[in-house]
Design a protein around this motif. Structure first.
Motif, PDB file in Angstrom:
ATOM      1  N   LYS A 313      42.426  33.077  49.771  1.00 48.90           N
ATOM      2  CA  LYS A 313      41.097  33.259  49.184  1.00 48.90           C
ATOM      3  C   LYS A 313      40.491  34.583  49.652  1.00 48.90           C
ATOM      4  CE  LYS A 313      38.020  29.554  48.331  1.00 48.90           C
ATOM      5  NZ  LYS A 313      37.272  28.457  48.914  1.00 48.90           N
ATOM      6  N   GLU A 314      40.667  34.854  50.937  1.00 47.59           N
ATOM      7  CA  GLU A 314      40.110  36.072  51.524  1.00 47.59           C
ATOM      8  C   GLU A 314      40.748  37.293  50.866  1.00 47.59           C
ATOM      9  OE1 GLU A 314      37.578  35.464  53.267  1.00 47.59           O
ATOM     10  OE2 GLU A 314      37.144  37.571  53.620  1.00 47.59           O
ATOM     11  N   LYS A 316      42.018  37.393  47.892  1.00 50.66           N
ATOM     12  CA  LYS A 316      41.505  37.463  46.523  1.00 50.66           C
ATOM     13  C   LYS A 316      40.133  38.126  46.501  1.00 50.66           C
ATOM     14  CE  LYS A 316      43.158  33.975  43.320  1.00 50.66           C
ATOM     15  NZ  LYS A 316      42.846  32.679  42.727  1.00 50.66           N
ATOM     16  N   ARG A 317      39.320  37.794  47.516  1.00 50.10           N
ATOM     17  CA  ARG A 317      37.967  38.343  47.570  1.00 50.10           C
ATOM     18  C   ARG A 317      37.986  39.851  47.797  1.00 50.10           C
ATOM     19  NH1 ARG A 317      35.249  33.733  51.386  1.00 50.10           N
ATOM     20  NH2 ARG A 317      35.091  32.136  49.795  1.00 50.10           N
ATOM     21  N   LEU A 318      39.054  40.299  48.457  1.00 49.84           N
ATOM     22  CA  LEU A 318      39.156  41.738  48.732  1.00 49.84           C
ATOM     23  C   LEU A 318      39.808  42.501  47.584  1.00 49.84           C
ATOM     24  CD1 LEU A 318      40.144  41.727  52.479  1.00 49.84           C
ATOM     25  CD2 LEU A 318      38.214  42.932  51.506  1.00 49.84           C
ATOM     26  N   SER A 319      40.293  41.738  46.588  1.00 52.84           N
ATOM     27  CA  SER A 319      41.039  42.361  45.487  1.00 52.84           C
ATOM     28  C   SER A 319      40.161  43.336  44.696  1.00 52.84           C
ATOM     29  CB  SER A 319      41.563  41.250  44.581  1.00 52.84           C
ATOM     30  OG  SER A 319      41.910  41.774  43.351  1.00 52.84           O
TER      31      SER A 319
END
Lengths: 578, 251
Positions: A313-314, A316-319
């Motif tokens: 998730k982390e 993905k959030r940084l994507s």
């Protein structure tokens, strides 16, 4: 009752003023044109049905009236069942929008009006609208049946009443289901489920109709009679307690020389419809308000997932993509991925293309065409154009609404430091990619089942360039006539359907021009000034002009669209809903 | 710094904004007030490059909004009156989208986003599609998106509408902090208590014409009374009939 009638009268007044009392003459003309188009469609469908029924009657030998009636009844029951299925699945979404999303409901529920009267008025309004909009498709075959049998006035009257009663039964049951479901499922989730159900139903209809037309191509008269008697043997006629059977029988019973008892079917149909409507309305007094409140709720926060997912998730959030163009494109692609309507359009294109390829291969094998015979330019061109046509099917819905579907976010987009050309190219790729993918799948299928085609080094670039030109025109129409009021996927947004129609109309001359140029070598000899050309020269000219036209259309529509976007960004030109 | 020079906007024959000029210095919070339909949103749109003026100029930190709209937009943040978010994106995707548009450093963008998500209590919902968001949550999402690139000039059109009291208070604190850092805040509001409490300067517009620009104290001096901003505003914008009605109601 008085409250119910008051609400209905008000709704009718609102509908009438918004439809026919608009200040804009253009809007009134557009509305009248739309109604005329629907009427023309209904007339066409009625005539077609009447002729089909006449042909069906002619298939049977003289003296087989009872069998004719049985067969007609089977057809009528299938039509009634189709209508009900259509109403039940697609109508659920419309019912949901009317009952739980109408803007006036919050106001009405705050007044001293009885909840059941508000519910009953909304249900009636919605069922009336669905009945009117799908009658053009579902009632017209019955009118055609009446014409084929030279039926009297009573037939038409009883058919309309039977259909209305059937609509009330199934519409009320659908509303009852919604009343119950809304207590447990949040509004947004239910809306997604209904949307998916509607689209799946649409796909099934496309698939069945394609399969039916594909099979009909090879059916003999004997096959048709056998199929009908097969349906009769299934015994659906015997299930006389089902409302769709009552609907069909009430209608067929009033045809000349019918043996069916009209009242035995008509009375239970009407009585049950009144009872179901009354019961649903009564129940709404207890369930509607709580369901409506639940419809206004947002999704509850998802439960926190296991820790193993946290890292993922982390990440993905940084994507991030790192550039304005990448950001715009990513946004468009996420939309494409998450909007079921887009997938529906693409799936429809692929199903139709698949059946075309299948039928084409069958015809080719029946006619004995094999790879040893030199390929025919005409067949090759037609097949290439068919791939293009089906691949471009989703263009008006995807690229043709690419800017408008920004909706209220357009103002936010305007405030961002993004160049209009960045927005344009991201929108273009958004519209182009699905069509190109469809085109390439089409080429792969045609190639795999060995349908006559140009070599791949001609087919693939031609499809890629032509689709780019078509998509740029689709997008051009939206950028020149955007409408930010359109709500994609909402049955109440008729503007969306009108806009897609407009895009399709705009595309016609372009497709005709490209088609005429590409097929130049078929017709050049019939036109005086070209008749002296040799086939090779004509072919070269045709293909050359075709390439010039597609590239020209692409360049002109892209540059003018970007210029127009610059004006839209600064509010220098008006846009609906901006 | 914001500078409006003779801004005028006509919609057909209707003049929505008529020759409006003012300037807001860095570190100032400017409250733009006016009755419904006075021309507030149109002025904000012209100042933020969303609408080209019929005549006149707008400058943000010396950059002409008309001539260099993209450059001007790089230093501004905009919160519209009606919250607008992309329903099919999650909040985190939306914030990443904005960060990419402004080309903000990856680490800095994440830190800023995390900070605001925590402040506005949206961390638990950041991975949900925004189609399920309430009005207030959408408004908060818009505010975070406008702040994520640390704008020099922030435009807010009715920012507290639909927000719970805690979030409204948070916004007020954020705006105060911004002005302390030397940034310019331009806010339109109908809540005159907020304007009186926070604004360094107020501008009052009516029927497209700027009636007053200055501090609340200067407004009191100009009107010759010691009333609240609400009373001063009503005095300035009310018609003779309205004034009679107000004095009658006051007894």
């Amino acid at each position: 009752m008085q409250e119910y009638l008051l609400l209905l009268r008000t709704s009718l007044k609102i509908w009438f003023s918004s439809t026919f009392k608009s200040k804009s003459k253009k809007k009134i003309i557009g509305t009248i044109f739309a109604y005329l188009a629907l009427l023309a469609f209904a007339v066409f469908w009625t005539i077609l049905s009447a002729n089909l029924f006449k042909d069906l009657i002619a298939l049977f030998p003289a003296g087989s009236e009872i069998f004719i009636e049985k067969s007609i009844l089977t057809v009528a029951q299938l039509l009634a069942l189709g209508t009900i299925l259509f109403l039940f699945l697609t109508g659920l979404r419309i019912l949901y929008e009317y009952l739980y999303e109408s803007q006036d409901v919050s106001f009405l529920l705050a007044t001293p009006l009885q909840v059941e009267n508000i519910f009953a008025a909304k249900l009636t309004e919605c069922l009336g609208l669905i009945f009117l909009s799908i009658s053009f498709m579902t009632l017209t075959p019955f009118i055609g049946l009446g014409i084929a049998f030279k039926a009297g006035f009573f037939y038409y009257l009883s058919t309309i009443i039977s259909f209305l009663a059937g609509f009330v039964i199934f519409g009320s049951i659908a509303a009852l289901l919604l009343l119950l479901i809304m207590r447990f499922v949040p509004g947004q989730k239910l809306k997604q489920i209904l949307m998916s159900l509607t689209l799946i139903m649409g796909l099934v209809i496309v698939f069945v109709s394609q399969m039916f037309s594909s099979n009909m191509m090879n059916m003999t008269e004997e096959d048709i009679i056998n199929a009908l008697s097969g349906f009769s043997d299934l015994g659906i006629n015997k299930m006389s307690f089902l409302p769709h059977v009552w609907m069909a029988k009430s209608s067929v019973a009033t045809l000349p020389n019918s043996q069916i008892n009209f009242w035995a079917n008509f009375i239970p149909l009407v009585v049950i419809s009144a009872l179901v409507f009354w019961f649903t309305t009564k129940l709404s007094a207890k369930l509607y308000l709580s369901g409506w409140s639940s419809g206004q709720e947002t999704d509850s926060p998802k439960k926190k997932r296991a820790k193993s997912n946290a890292k993922n998730k982390e990440e993905k959030r940084l994507s991030r993509v790192g550039s304005p163009f990448g950001a715009m494109l990513k946004k468009e692609m996420l939309y494409l991925k998450r909007e079921p309507m887009m997938w529906y359009q693409i799936a429809v294109g692929l199903i139709v293309l698949g059946f075309f390829a299948f039928n084409n291969a069958r015809i080719q094998s029946q006619s004995g065409v094999t790879g040893s015979i030199p390929p025919d330019f005409i067949n090759q061109s037609v097949n290439l154009f068919m791939i293009l046509l089906f691949a471009g099917l989703s263009g008006p819905t995807v690229a043709g609404l690419a800017l408008s579907r920004e909706g209220k976010n357009w103002r936010f987009m305007q405030s961002l430091p993004v160049e209009p050309r960045t927005v344009y190219w991201s929108k273009f790729i958004f519209g182009y990619l699905p069509c190109l993918l469809e085109g390439l799948i089409g080429v792969a299928v045609f190639h795999y089942i060995k349908i006559e085609m140009f070599p791949l080094y001609i087919t693939i670039p031609t499809i890629a360039i032509s689709l780019a030109a078509l998509i740029s025109v689709d997008l051009w129409t939206d950028i020149y006539f955007p409408n930010f009021n359109i709500k994609i996927g909402s049955s109440k947004s008729q503007e969306g359907a009108g806009k897609i129609l407009l895009v399709n109309l705009a595309m016609m001359p372009i497709i005709l021009l490209l088609g005429a140029t590409f097929s130049f070598q078929w017709w050049y000899s019939k036109v005086g000034i070209f008749s002296a050309l040799s086939p090779e020269v004509a072919k070269a000219i045709g293909l050359g002009v075709f390439a010039f036209e597609t590239i020209g259309v692409f360049i002109i529509s892209s540059t003018t669209s970007i210029n127009r976007l610059k004006l839209l960004f600064t509010g220098a030109v008006d846009a609906k809903g901006a | 710094m914001i500078e409006a020079v003779n801004l005028t906007k006509d919609f057909g024959k209707f003049r929505a904004v008529d020759n409006v000029s003012f300037h807001v210095n860095s570190g100032e919070l400017f409250a733009f007030l006016g009755p419904n339909g006075a021309g507030k949103t149109t002025t904000i749109k012209m100042l933020s490059g969303l609408l080209i003026p019929t005549s006149g100029e707008a400058y943000l930190s010396g950059i002409s909004v008309n001539d260099n709209p993209v450059e001007a937009k790089k230093i501004l943040g905009f919160v519209p009156d009606e919250p607008s978010v992309y329903d099919k994106l999650t909040l985190r995707e939306f914030l990443n989208f904005v960060a990419d548009i402004y080309q903000i450093d990856r680490k800095k963008a994440k830190e800023t986003a995390d900070e605001y998500l925590e402040i506005f209590e949206l961390e638990d919902r950041q991975d949900d599609l925004m189609q399920g968001y309430s009005h207030g949550m959408r408004q908060k999402a818009n505010i975070i998106a406008a702040l994520i690139h640390d704008p020099q000039v922030l435009f807010l059109d009715e920012p507290t509408v639909g927000l719970d009291p805690r979030s409204a208070r948070l916004i007020k604190d954020i705006l105060k902090d911004m002005t302390k850092e030397g940034k310019t805040v331009f806010m339109s509001t109908h809540i005159l208590e907020i304007a009186e409490e926070m604004a360094d300067k107020v501008g009052i517009i009516q029927k497209g014409q700027l009636k007053f620009v200055g501090t609340v104290e200067e407004l009191r001096e100009a009107q010759g009374t010691e009333g609240s901003l609400e009373e001063l505003f009503l005095q300035l914008t009310a018609s003779e009939e309205d004034k009679e009605l107000i004095s009658h109601l006051k007894g």
